[in-house]
Design a protein around this motif. Structure first.
Motif, PDB file in Angstrom:
ATOM      1  N   THR A 190       0.840  -1.210   0.000  1.00 35.00           N
ATOM      2  CA  THR A 190       0.000   0.000   0.000  1.00 35.00           C
ATOM      3  C   THR A 190       0.867   1.248   0.000  1.00 35.00           C
ATOM      4  OG1 THR A 190      -1.817  -1.127   1.143  1.00 35.00           O
ATOM      5  CG2 THR A 190      -1.740   1.272   1.294  1.00 35.00           C
ATOM      6  N   ILE A 219     -10.050  -5.517  -9.712  1.00 35.30           N
ATOM      7  CA  ILE A 219     -10.589  -5.124  -8.396  1.00 35.30           C
ATOM      8  C   ILE A 219      -9.802  -3.948  -7.844  1.00 35.30           C
ATOM      9  CG2 ILE A 219     -10.791  -5.872  -5.989  1.00 35.30           C
ATOM     10  CD1 ILE A 219     -11.534  -8.631  -7.031  1.00 35.30           C
ATOM     11  N   GLY A 220      -8.481  -3.982  -8.024  1.00 38.76           N
ATOM     12  CA  GLY A 220      -7.655  -2.875  -7.551  1.00 38.76           C
ATOM     13  C   GLY A 220      -8.002  -1.564  -8.225  1.00 38.76           C
ATOM     14  N   THR A 222     -10.852  -0.782  -9.649  1.00 38.89           N
ATOM     15  CA  THR A 222     -12.202  -0.385  -9.242  1.00 38.89           C
ATOM     16  C   THR A 222     -12.205   0.264  -7.864  1.00 38.89           C
ATOM     17  OG1 THR A 222     -13.149  -2.190 -10.564  1.00 38.89           O
ATOM     18  CG2 THR A 222     -14.549  -1.198  -8.859  1.00 38.89           C
ATOM     19  N   PHE A 223     -11.580  -0.397  -6.908  1.00 43.75           N
ATOM     20  CA  PHE A 223     -11.556   0.153  -5.554  1.00 43.75           C
ATOM     21  C   PHE A 223     -10.758   1.458  -5.500  1.00 43.75           C
ATOM     22  CE2 PHE A 223     -13.366  -3.776  -4.225  1.00 43.75           C
ATOM     23  CZ  PHE A 223     -13.873  -3.567  -2.954  1.00 43.75           C
ATOM     24  N   ALA A 253      -7.354   0.485   0.368  1.00 45.65           N
ATOM     25  CA  ALA A 253      -6.396  -0.479  -0.179  1.00 45.65           C
ATOM     26  C   ALA A 253      -6.528  -1.834   0.512  1.00 45.65           C
ATOM     27  CB  ALA A 253      -4.969   0.060  -0.023  1.00 45.65           C
ATOM     28  N   ALA A 299      -9.542  -3.550  -0.697  1.00 46.67           N
ATOM     29  CA  ALA A 299      -9.308  -4.149  -2.013  1.00 46.67           C
ATOM     30  C   ALA A 299      -8.634  -5.512  -1.872  1.00 46.67           C
ATOM     31  CB  ALA A 299      -8.448  -3.221  -2.874  1.00 46.67           C
ATOM     32  N   GLY A 347     -10.353  -9.000  -3.121  1.00 44.72           N
ATOM     33  CA  GLY A 347      -9.661  -9.888  -4.040  1.00 44.72           C
ATOM     34  C   GLY A 347      -9.533 -11.296  -3.487  1.00 44.72           C
ATOM     35  N   ALA A 364      -4.421  -6.617  -5.959  1.00 47.32           N
ATOM     36  CA  ALA A 364      -5.532  -5.668  -5.811  1.00 47.32           C
ATOM     37  C   ALA A 364      -5.151  -4.524  -4.885  1.00 47.32           C
ATOM     38  CB  ALA A 364      -6.769  -6.398  -5.281  1.00 47.32           C
ATOM     39  N   ALA A 365      -4.479  -4.834  -3.773  1.00 49.60           N
ATOM     40  CA  ALA A 365      -4.072  -3.795  -2.824  1.00 49.60           C
ATOM     41  C   ALA A 365      -3.072  -2.840  -3.462  1.00 49.60           C
ATOM     42  CB  ALA A 365      -3.469  -4.438  -1.579  1.00 49.60           C
ATOM     43  N   ALA A 379      -4.835  -0.717  -6.285  1.00 45.99           N
ATOM     44  CA  ALA A 379      -5.727   0.270  -5.664  1.00 45.99           C
ATOM     45  C   ALA A 379      -4.917   1.427  -5.088  1.00 45.99           C
ATOM     46  CB  ALA A 379      -6.558  -0.397  -4.568  1.00 45.99           C
TER      47      ALA A 379
END
Length: 494
Positions: free
Chosen positions: A72, A194-195, A197-198, A225, A228, A232, A242-243, A246
């Motif tokens: 993150t 997903i990343g 999107t979030f 984050a 996300a 995921g 994803a993290a 995001a």
């Protein structure tokens, strides 16, 4: 109970304070701080004070949580303008290079150390990915081209996902089928989506939120984050990817109180690194480590001088990356927190020989961090890739004034900025924006059009929401090209 709690909290606070001081010491000595964190853990463990800690499952869980926070921080502090040109090389390094490195390392350890194929490939998977924490902390203090830094940052932020998938599959001991590659593609693609999107939804919501305290914005950003990552993982996609994605989207959006958010994320990143390496030091047994020195050094030599160069060459040659840059990228494949987390998975799955892998990671992380981390500036200089004196770009922070439909923008004139010597009227800010305060030498002034800007001046700009984007672009343009920015074709865009 209260007394025990006070002792535990006091011990944790003491370890954190010592670790913070260790950062200062490591900077002065040019010595990687994570080695000092490992030493703190060893001193606290059974070889020192005598604290016994052998819970591999807890270490894996805490390590994974720390890795999410490290990614993150890395995503939030990565500038898309600096890594955009390296996007596809970074993607290939984080996927193809990981697979090649696993195969080469596994084959070499199978032949040299006589490991079974499953264990040999597990070693390769654990050691395949570069470490985000090490790369982000070391590379940003080395003056090399943005393309190189961008490729390494993207690789280290994204390759954990691929390595994690392979380690989980190998540790589970299931027979490989044609479905596994499709599963890997699904996890990476869906995790990335997903990343995005979030990250987009989180940035949109934060720009429109009127939170009652500045400190809530960093908390909300990091929470997006982490959410996300959870989303995921819930749909069996790559939560780690994803993290990171995001965070990358959030960090490159127009967030309120962006500077405060980055500082908070940086603190969480340091805390995560400290916790990870202290835990590893606690987990280590000196008797076991001695037995792992030889295989650890052998694995380190294989990864550094065989697997990493081959994987980099196969991944980047199609992009026509010069051999000097490939050599630097090969040497910059730093290992750190990620192998520690991944090495715990085989232990919790009961894989035979897993403890030796963890002990070898302990040896390997120390050796490679000291050797590679301390020599990267020299390698860059020898290869002719150093770019001393590169000017730091101006950072513009923003705080919302919701009821007025306006924002407060703050920035500091960097050293060597072409904004130095520019008259205030020559900033030519758009309609709806005005400089309301200038702080020089700690003293505030109400600036006039004839006020001449100097390095280290701090300015407060009030702008409407409609004028915010153009205002930020104009500030960056003058910072890069001076008062004649428009004539020189500089627009201030990323």
């Amino acid at each position: 109970m209260a007394q025990e709690l006070s002792v535990v909290l006091g011990a944790i606070a003491a370890v954190l304070l010592v670790s913070v001081v260790a950062v200062r010491v490591s900077v002065r000595l040019g010595f990687p701080s994570l080695v000092l964190y490992l030493a703190i853990g060893v001193l606290l463990g059974e070889a020192g004070i005598g604290v016994e800690f052998e819970n591999a499952s807890l270490t894996e869980s805490l390590g994974l949580a720390a890795l999410v926070l490290i990614l993150t921080e890395g995503g939030l502090t990565t500038r898309w303008s600096e890594v955009r040109a390296s996007f596809w090389p970074g993607v290939v390094l984080s996927t193809v290079a990981v697979v090649v490195s696993i195969a080469v390392t596994g084959a070499a350890l199978h032949l040299i150390l006589g490991f079974g194929w499953r264990l040999a490939l597990l070693w390769g998977a654990v050691l395949a990915s570069t470490d985000a924490a090490a790369v982000f902390s070391v590379l940003r203090n080395i003056s090399v081209s943005r393309r190189l830094v961008g490729a390494l940052e993207l690789e280290s932020g994204m390759n954990d996902a691929a390595a994690y998938l392979v380690v989980v599959l190998l540790a589970a001991g299931s027979t490989a089928t044609w479905v596994d590659p499709l599963l890997a593609v699904y996890e990476l693609v869906v995790g990335g989506l997903i990343g995005v999107t979030f990250g987009w939804l989180g940035a949109w919501a934060l720009r429109r939120a009127a939170l009652p305290a500045t400190g809530l914005y960093p908390l909300a950003t990091v929470s997006v984050a982490v959410l996300a990552f959870s989303a995921g993982s819930f749909v069996h996609a790559s939560g780690l990817l994803a993290a990171y994605i995001a965070s990358l989207v959030l960090g490159n959006s127009k967030l309120p109180h962006r500077t405060d958010t980055l500082s908070f994320a940086e603190g969480l990143g340091w805390l995560s690194q400290i916790g990870l390496f202290v835990l590893l030091g606690l987990f280590m047994s000196p008797d076991r480590v001695l037995d792992a020195v030889v295989p650890g050094l052998v694995a380190g030599l294989v990864v550094t001088f065989l697997a990493r160069p081959i994987s980099v060459a196969l991944s980047l040659t199609p992009f026509r990356v010069p051999w000097r840059e490939q050599a630097f990228l090969s040497w910059a494949g730093l290992r750190g927190a990620v192998p520690i987390v991944l090495a715990m998975i085989p232990i919790t799955e009961g894989v035979e020989g897993a403890h030796q892998l963890v002990d070898a990671v302990f040896v390997l992380v120390i050796v490679l961090t000291v050797v590679q981390g301390s020599t990267l500036p020299l390698i860059a200089k020898v290869l002719g890739l150093s770019k001393p004196g590169e000017t730091r770009e101006v950072e513009v922070d923003a705080a919302p004034l919701d009821e007025l439909g306006a924002v407060l923008l703050t920035f500091t004139v960097p050293d060597d900025s072409r904004m130095h010597g520019v008259y205030l009227r020559e900033l030519r800010l758009p309609t709806g924006a005005t400089v309301s305060l200038l702080v020089r030498g700690g003293v505030g002034h109400t600036p006039a059009p004839t006020t001449r800007l100097q390095e280290k001046d701090q300015l407060l700009v009030v702008a409407t929401e409609q004028a915010r984007g153009e205002t930020e672009r104009r500030i960056r343009a003058v910072d890069r090209a001076g008062r004649f920015a428009r004539w020189r074709g500089e627009t201030g865009k990323d």
